[in-house]
Motif scaffolding. Structure first.
Motif, mmCIF file in Angstrom:
data_model
loop_
_atom_site.group_PDB
_atom_site.id
_atom_site.type_symbol
_atom_site.label_atom_id
_atom_site.label_comp_id
_atom_site.label_asym_id
_atom_site.label_seq_id
_atom_site.Cartn_x
_atom_site.Cartn_y
_atom_site.Cartn_z
ATOM 1 N N UNK A 31 0.831 -1.199 0.000
ATOM 2 C CA UNK A 31 0.000 0.000 0.000
ATOM 3 C C UNK A 31 0.873 1.259 0.000
ATOM 4 N N UNK A 32 1.926 1.239 0.787
ATOM 5 C CA UNK A 32 2.834 2.392 0.825
ATOM 6 C C UNK A 32 3.523 2.572 -0.524
ATOM 7 N N UNK A 33 3.962 1.468 -1.135
ATOM 8 C CA UNK A 33 4.604 1.562 -2.449
ATOM 9 C C UNK A 33 3.656 2.169 -3.477
ATOM 10 N N UNK A 34 2.376 1.813 -3.397
ATOM 11 C CA UNK A 34 1.392 2.359 -4.329
ATOM 12 C C UNK A 34 1.209 3.866 -4.115
ATOM 13 N N UNK A 35 1.165 4.290 -2.859
ATOM 14 C CA UNK A 35 1.007 5.715 -2.563
ATOM 15 C C UNK A 35 2.227 6.504 -3.026
#
Length: 586
Positions: A4-8
């Protein structure tokens, strides 16, 4: 969480690429430079997954140039929370760990004119942002102020600001009204040769106006606002002022409540010398002033100076709060000893719940001053551990409890470490050294004008002698029914905190909290609050100052090796424990 952090981060990098930005700073702070922003302002936390209260993020278009910068309080926590995110960890203060400014310099040296460093000026401290701008400009690159904040554009499910009711503190809590506080601040402002002062700091606006709120910023009774103090009055910029500001305050001739969103426009109407504290105002404010031809006068905040010197009423409220909170915590620790002696299993979460229930029973209880830290065993090595859970307190553990509350007019902060079962020789050695360090500072008498860095060195030297140290400061100011961390002074190494050069003065309140933390060992921290008082002595012609306790919680005798305490320290400890018994009635 890592995916999720990588996507953000990828969504943010797309925006950066569209705007020609190679690197983007996402500071821990918000528009008010808050240590703990309200949830809807926690951009760095949302983007990185790191939940600590201190840590700045630098995002590069190249994922290999993306780092989080945080100090030793959060190194272990950050390592765990950043796992799988692709974000590198810079351990500030550790060997080889860079600061954000040092990383910006490295990028400037590496990329030169290709570097375009973006940041939201309304969330960047003035001093820090000007440092970045200078480093980038000198290398031929460009610092790019971005409005709106790029994180806001990718944080699609972001909530809006709460609108909690404001209330005026009774005069008996502080002993002075708005006119009295304004007079004190204006006297200081006059010495700085400026008729205006601008601040974005929430504890400053709350203290000066005498207003508080419990529904906007977790654990701190402040509210989102800006303030401009001028020769003819004070302007408070707050959301929905007509509905939220108490009418008795709004009717005062020296006070004007204005809509929150009109603050930038008001800055453009100022002229002449406008004072700002570069640590308490954003680059957005100073840029707005500079755009109108005003050169900001950068000074130490007159509000912080006045607020740090507690009135008699504030000191009485803090003393009362200290006794009541100490009694609740001492009772919780006594309950823990009985439970463990009966071979009952107690968990971190259970102890925290028991302690907080005792706090809630106190007369005038207004809430926690910060999330209670209840850390056993390995968790104690995480300086600001906040995940009290079902981990049981096992024989051989050290158990660290750091907690504080708000009571009518007062705020508290205290830490104790206790043994679970029979302590080891190493646990007794470390604990006794930390206690010696605490007492060395607590019993110190020093000449007026002594900076906090000197007290820090006296305290820390006791641990250095034994090959020990700690990464955080030795002490911080505490507000009266306000923020549990305040300036303008600090007990800390001069190399880490400019505030540590500020002289200590009678009427200030500070913590003293040496410690030691080690993976595989756990943590020890021993923290009391103290009032700075005048003595009847002089030192080389100057008044001698000393520390008078506001916290009354016994230290653990099982962890204390009295043979390792100098006789002067044993005398201090005996007197302290006698007074604990008298004040607590236990």
């Amino acid at each position: 969480m890592g995916d999720e952090v990588r996507s953000r981060l990828q969504a943010l990098r797309r925006l950066m690429a569209e705007r020609g930005i190679t690197h983007y700073v996402v500071p821990s702070a918000d528009e008010h430079l808050s240590e703990t922003p309200p949830p809807w302002r926690r951009r760095r936390e949302w983007l990185s997954g790191f939940t600590g209260s201190a840590g700045d993020l630098l995002v590069g278009l190249d994922p290999g140039e993306t780092w989080l910068f945080t100090d030793s309080r959060y190194h272990l926590q950050a390592e765990a929370e950043l796992a799988g995110s692709g974000i590198g960890l810079e351990r500030v203060g550790a060997p080889g760990g860079r600061t954000l400014s040092e990383a910006v310099q490295d990028l400037a040296d590496r990329h030169g004119s290709r570097l375009r460093l973006g940041f939201d000026p309304w969330c960047a401290p003035d001093a820090a942002a000007r440092d970045w701008e200078g480093r980038v400009r000198e290398a031929g690159g460009e610092a790019v102020p971005t409005e709106p904040n790029l994180v806001d554009l990718v944080w699609t499910d972001r909530s809006g600001p709460p609108l909690g009711p404001l209330f005026a503190c009774p005069k008996e809590w502080s002993g002075e009204d708005l006119a009295g506080r304004l007079a004190r601040v204006r006297e200081l402002l006059e010495k700085k040769r400026s008729p205006f002062y601008v601040t974005v700091s929430l504890d400053e606006t709350a203290w000066l106006t005498g207003l508080r709120c419990f529904d906007e910023v977790p654990h701190t009774p402040v509210f989102e606002s800006f303030l401009v103090l001028g020769p003819e009055g004070v302007d408070l910029f707050v959301r929905a002022p007509q509905d939220r500001v108490p009418p008795e305050l709004d009717r005062l001739p020296d006070f004007r409540a204005r809509p929150y969103e009109t603050f930038p426009e008001a800055l453009r109407s100022l002229s002449g010398r406008v004072a700002v504290d570069p640590a308490r105002v954003t680059r957005g404010v100073t840029r707005a002033l500079e755009a109108t031809g005003v050169e900001p006068v950068r000074v130490t905040s007159p509000v912080a100076e006045a607020k740090a010197l507690k009135t008699g009423a504030e000191l009485r409220a803090m003393e009362r709060a200290g006794v009541l909170a100490s009694r609740a915590k001492a009772r919780a620790l006594e309950w823990l000893r009985r439970e463990l002696a009966s071979d009952r299993t107690v968990t971190e979460a259970e102890f925290r719940s028991h302690l907080e229930a005792l706090y809630a029973e106190l007369p005038g209880f207004r809430g926690l001053a910060f999330p209670t830290i209840a850390a056993t065993g390995e968790h104690g090595a995480i300086v600001h551990y906040s995940g009290a859970d079902d981990t049981p307190l096992r024989p051989g553990d050290l158990f660290l409890v750091d907690s504080g509350i708000h009571l009518d007019g007062g705020t508290t902060d205290a830490t104790r470490t206790v043994a679970v079962g029979e302590p080891s020789a190493e646990q007794r050695r470390v604990y006794t050294r930390v206690l010696r360090a605490h007492i060395a500072a607590a019993r110190l008498e020093f000449p007026e004008g002594t900076p906090g860095a000197a007290v820090d060195a006296v305290c820390r030297a006791v641990l250095w002698e034994a090959g020990l140290d700690y990464g955080h400061g030795t002490g911080h100011g505490v507000g009266a029914f306000l923020s549990v961390h305040e300036g303008p002074f600090a007990l800390a190494p001069a190399s880490r905190r400019p505030a540590s050069a500020v002289p200590l003065r009678a009427g200030m309140i500070t913590s003293i909290e040496p410690g030691h933390y080690r993976p595989g060992f756990g943590g020890v921290r021993l923290e009391n609050l103290y009032r700075v008082v005048e003595t009847d002595r002089t030192i080389d012609g100057r008044k001698a100052l000393a520390f008078s306790p506001l916290t009354w919680i016994p230290f653990d005798p099982r962890l204390t090796d009295l043979d390792e305490l100098p006789s002067t320290h044993r005398g201090w400890l005996d007197r302290y424990h006698r007074e604990c018994s008298e004040r607590l009635g236990m």
